[in-house]
Design an enzyme around this catalytic site. Structure first.
Site, PDB file in Angstrom:
ATOM      1  N   HIS A 120       0.867  -1.177   0.000  1.00  0.00           N
ATOM      2  CA  HIS A 120       0.000   0.000   0.000  1.00  0.00           C
ATOM      3  C   HIS A 120       0.907   1.231   0.000  1.00  0.00           C
ATOM      4  O   HIS A 120       2.021   1.182   0.542  1.00  0.00           O
ATOM      5  CB  HIS A 120      -0.829  -0.052   1.293  1.00  0.00           C
ATOM      6  CG  HIS A 120      -1.897   0.972   1.427  1.00  0.00           C
ATOM      7  ND1 HIS A 120      -1.629   2.276   1.781  1.00  0.00           N
ATOM      8  CD2 HIS A 120      -3.232   0.900   1.276  1.00  0.00           C
ATOM      9  CE1 HIS A 120      -2.772   2.950   1.851  1.00  0.00           C
ATOM     10  NE2 HIS A 120      -3.755   2.136   1.541  1.00  0.00           N
ATOM     11  N   ASP A 197       3.342  -4.172   8.256  1.00  0.00           N
ATOM     12  CA  ASP A 197       2.140  -3.358   8.082  1.00  0.00           C
ATOM     13  C   ASP A 197       0.941  -4.273   8.322  1.00  0.00           C
ATOM     14  O   ASP A 197       0.570  -5.072   7.463  1.00  0.00           O
ATOM     15  CB  ASP A 197       2.134  -2.781   6.663  1.00  0.00           C
ATOM     16  CG  ASP A 197       0.835  -2.039   6.343  1.00  0.00           C
ATOM     17  OD1 ASP A 197      -0.054  -1.994   7.214  1.00  0.00           O
ATOM     18  OD2 ASP A 197       0.728  -1.521   5.219  1.00  0.00           O
ATOM     19  N   GLN A 200      -4.352  -4.461   7.400  1.00  0.00           N
ATOM     20  CA  GLN A 200      -5.398  -5.426   7.030  1.00  0.00           C
ATOM     21  C   GLN A 200      -5.315  -6.675   7.908  1.00  0.00           C
ATOM     22  O   GLN A 200      -6.341  -7.212   8.330  1.00  0.00           O
ATOM     23  CB  GLN A 200      -5.266  -5.826   5.553  1.00  0.00           C
ATOM     24  CG  GLN A 200      -5.448  -4.702   4.555  1.00  0.00           C
ATOM     25  CD  GLN A 200      -6.873  -4.144   4.518  1.00  0.00           C
ATOM     26  OE1 GLN A 200      -7.839  -4.816   4.878  1.00  0.00           O
ATOM     27  NE2 GLN A 200      -6.997  -2.905   4.076  1.00  0.00           N
ATOM     28  N   LYS A 223     -10.123   0.342  10.721  1.00  0.00           N
ATOM     29  CA  LYS A 223     -10.334  -0.916   9.967  1.00  0.00           C
ATOM     30  C   LYS A 223     -10.688  -2.048  10.920  1.00  0.00           C
ATOM     31  O   LYS A 223     -11.264  -3.049  10.522  1.00  0.00           O
ATOM     32  CB  LYS A 223      -9.073  -1.284   9.182  1.00  0.00           C
ATOM     33  CG  LYS A 223      -8.743  -0.272   8.084  1.00  0.00           C
ATOM     34  CD  LYS A 223      -7.680  -0.803   7.174  1.00  0.00           C
ATOM     35  CE  LYS A 223      -7.027   0.277   6.345  1.00  0.00           C
ATOM     36  NZ  LYS A 223      -7.843   0.733   5.224  1.00  0.00           N
ATOM     37  N   CYS A 359      -4.835   2.367  -3.650  1.00  0.00           N
ATOM     38  CA  CYS A 359      -3.627   2.913  -3.017  1.00  0.00           C
ATOM     39  C   CYS A 359      -2.432   1.978  -3.196  1.00  0.00           C
ATOM     40  O   CYS A 359      -1.589   1.842  -2.292  1.00  0.00           O
ATOM     41  CB  CYS A 359      -3.837   3.203  -1.533  1.00  0.00           C
ATOM     42  SG  CYS A 359      -5.063   4.470  -1.250  1.00  0.00           S
TER      43      CYS A 359
END
Ligand SMILES: Cc1ncc(COP(=O)(O)O)c(C=O)c1O
Length: 401
Positions: A120, A197, A200, A223, A359
Site C-alpha cells: 500500500h 504493516d 489489514q 479498519k 492505493c
C-alpha cells in the site's frame, strides 16, 4: 443454508445503510462500528471531556485512566510484552511515517530498504522518500503468480546491505497472508530491522506479536471496527529505544529550556500534543467487544463468506481475479468491460464496493491493469449482502456486454 451474521445487529451502521438500500462491501477501506464503540465515544464526551497526562483534577485523571486502559487492552489484544510498547498514532500511515523519520538517523548512503511489490502507498512512500533523502536503495521484492512475496527471490535480494525490511501482513488488493515469518528470518539473519504493516492483517484473527518477533507492527483503529483518527505502533522495547521523536510539543518532553530539551522514552515520547483521546478510549471499548466474540465462529463466518464470494465470482464469464485471494476480499477485472463503467453501474444499484488502484498504484502497473473492483467484507456481512452484489453484477454485465 443462508449465511447469517450473528453480529450484524451489533453494528447500527450496517443496518442503517441496509435500510437506505446500500449494501456495504468495502470494509477493507473502513469498517462499520459496534454499538459498544459508539456508546463509549458518546459516554466520554457526555460525562465530561478532559485532557490526558497533564491535569490533576478528577475529569483529567478519569480520562487518563481510560486512555491508559486502552494501551493495556491493545497490548493484551496483540500479546505485546508490555503496554509500554504500544504507541498511539493517528493510523497506520502515521505510524509508518513516524518510523521512516524516527529511524532515519540509522541509515547511511548505500544502505538498502526492502519492501514488496504489493505494498500500500502507506508502506511504500515513507520508505521511498527516506531513500531519496538519504541516498538509500529501495529494493522491491517480487511476487509469485498467486500474489505472495516470492521467498526464493527474496532470499537473493535481502542481504548484508539490507538495513530494514517493511512488508504487509495481508495484502489489501490480493487478500493473501504474506510469508512474514520467513521474510523476518531472512532479514534478521542480516541484522535488518523488520516492520510489519498490519493494517489489514490485524482485522482478521488474533496475532501474537511476541511470537511474530518483528521490531515494529502498525495497524489502524478504523479498519478494526474502531474509530478513525487513531492507530497503533507496536515496537519491541529494544527497537523503540532506537527510534527518535519526530513530532515535538506537549507532554512528550521531559525537560525543556529555550535552547534545548530532553524527551520522554516510549510511549509518551512519541505522542506529541493532545492525542485523539475519545478515539483511543473508544478503541478500548471496541477491543473489549472483539474480545467478547467467539474467535472460531468469527473465522468460520469470514471463511464461509469468502467461499461464497469466490464461488459467485466464478460464474459470470470473463471475470479475472487478481491473484488467488485467501480471505476477507477479492479484487477482479472483467474482460472487455471498463472498470469505471462497472463500478458506476454497481454504485447505481446501491452496491458499495471499491474500484480503482486501491492505493497500490505500482502494483496495478506491474499487473498491467488500470484498476480493479474490490469486494471486501466484515463480521456483519451476510449471504444476502453477497446475493445483492451478484444480482447487481449480473445486471451490470448484461448492460455492458
Ligand atoms: C495494507 C494497508 N496498509 C496501510 C493502510 C493505511 O491505513 P490508514 O489509511 O488507516 O493509515 C491501508 C489502508 O487501506 C492498508 O490497506
Amino acid at each position: 443454508m443462508p449465511l447469517n451474521s450473528p453480529w450484524r445487529a451489533d453494528f447500527p451502521g450496517i443496518l442503517a445503510l441496509a435500510a437506505e438500500g446500500q449494501t456495504y462491501l468495502d470494509s477493507a477501506a473502513t469498517a462499520q462500528k459496534p454499538q459498544a464503540m459508539l456508546d463509549s465515544l458518546l459516554g466520554y464526551y457526555a460525562s465530561g471531556a478532559a485532557n490526558v497526562h497533564r491535569a490533576q483534577h478528577l475529569p483529567g485523571e478519569r480520562a487518563t485512566r481510560a486512555f491508559e486502559a486502552t494501551r493495556e487492552k491493545a497490548a493484551r489484544w496483540l500479546n505485546a510484552a508490555s503496554s509500554e510498547e504500544i504507541v498511539f498514532t493517528r493510523g497506520s500511515t502515521e505510524s509508518l511515517n513516524l518510523l521512516a523519520y524516527g529511524l532515519e538517523h540509522l541509515f547511511q548512503a548505500g544502505d538498502e530498504i526492502a519492501i514488496s511489490a504489493l505494498e500500500h502507498h502507506a508502506n511504500l512512500l515513507p520508505w521511498q522518500q527516506l531513500a531519496l533523502r538519504r541516498g538509500l536503495k529501495l529494493v522491491v521484492l517480487p511476487l509469485d503468480e498467486l500474489g505472495d512475496i516470492d521467498l526464493a527471490q527474496a532470499a537473493t535480494l535481502i542481504g548484508p546491505r539490507t538495513r530494514l525490511l517493511a512488508v504487509s501482513q495481508l495484502s489489501n488488493v490480493l487478500g493473501r497472508w504474506q510469508p512474514v515469518s520467513e521474510l523476518l528470518a531472512l532479514a534478521r539473519a542480516h541484522g535488518a530491522l523488520c516492520v510489519i504493516d498490519g493494517a489489514q492483517g490485524a482485522v482478521h484473527g488474533r496475532h501474537d506479536l511476541q511470537a511474530l518477533g518483528a521490531d515494529f507492527y502498525v495497524c489502524s483503529g478504523h479498519k478494526l471496527y474502531g474509530p478513525d483518527g487513531v492507530g497503533l505502533l507496536h515496537g519491541r522495547r529494544e527497537a523503540l529505544a532506537q527510534l527518535q521523536p519526530w513530532q515535538f510539543g506537549g507532554e512528550m518532553v521531559l525537560q525543556a529550556d529555550y535552547h534545548e530539551a530532553r524527551f520522554r522514552p516510549a510511549p509518551l515520547g512519541f505522542e506529541a500534543g493532545t492525542p485523539p483521546i475519545s478515539a483511543v478510549i473508544a478503541l478500548g471499548a471496541t477491543l473489549d467487544y472483539l474480545a467478547s466474540l467467539d474467535d472460531t465462529a468469527a473465522a468460520a463466518h469470514e471463511a464461509a463468506l469468502h467461499r461464497e464470494l469466490l464461488a459467485g465470482l466464478a460464474t459470470p464469464e470473463g471475470i479475472r481475479l487478481l491473484g488467488a485471494p485467501q480471505l476477507a476480499l477479492a479484487s477482479f477485472t472483467v474482460d472487455g468491460v471498463h472498470g469505471a463503467d462497472l463500478a458506476h453501474l454497481l454504485t447505481e444499484q446501491g452496491i458499495a464496493v471499491r474500484s480503482g488502484h486501491h492505493c497500490a498504484m505500482p502494483l496495478m502497473k506491474r499487473l498491467g491493469l488500470p484498476g480493479a473492483i474490490r469486494v471486501s467484507f466484515g463480521l456483519y456481512n451476510d449471504g444476502e449482502d453477497l446475493q445483492h452484489f451478484f444480482a447487481a453484477l449480473d445486471k451490470a454485465l448484461e448492460l455492458l456486454r
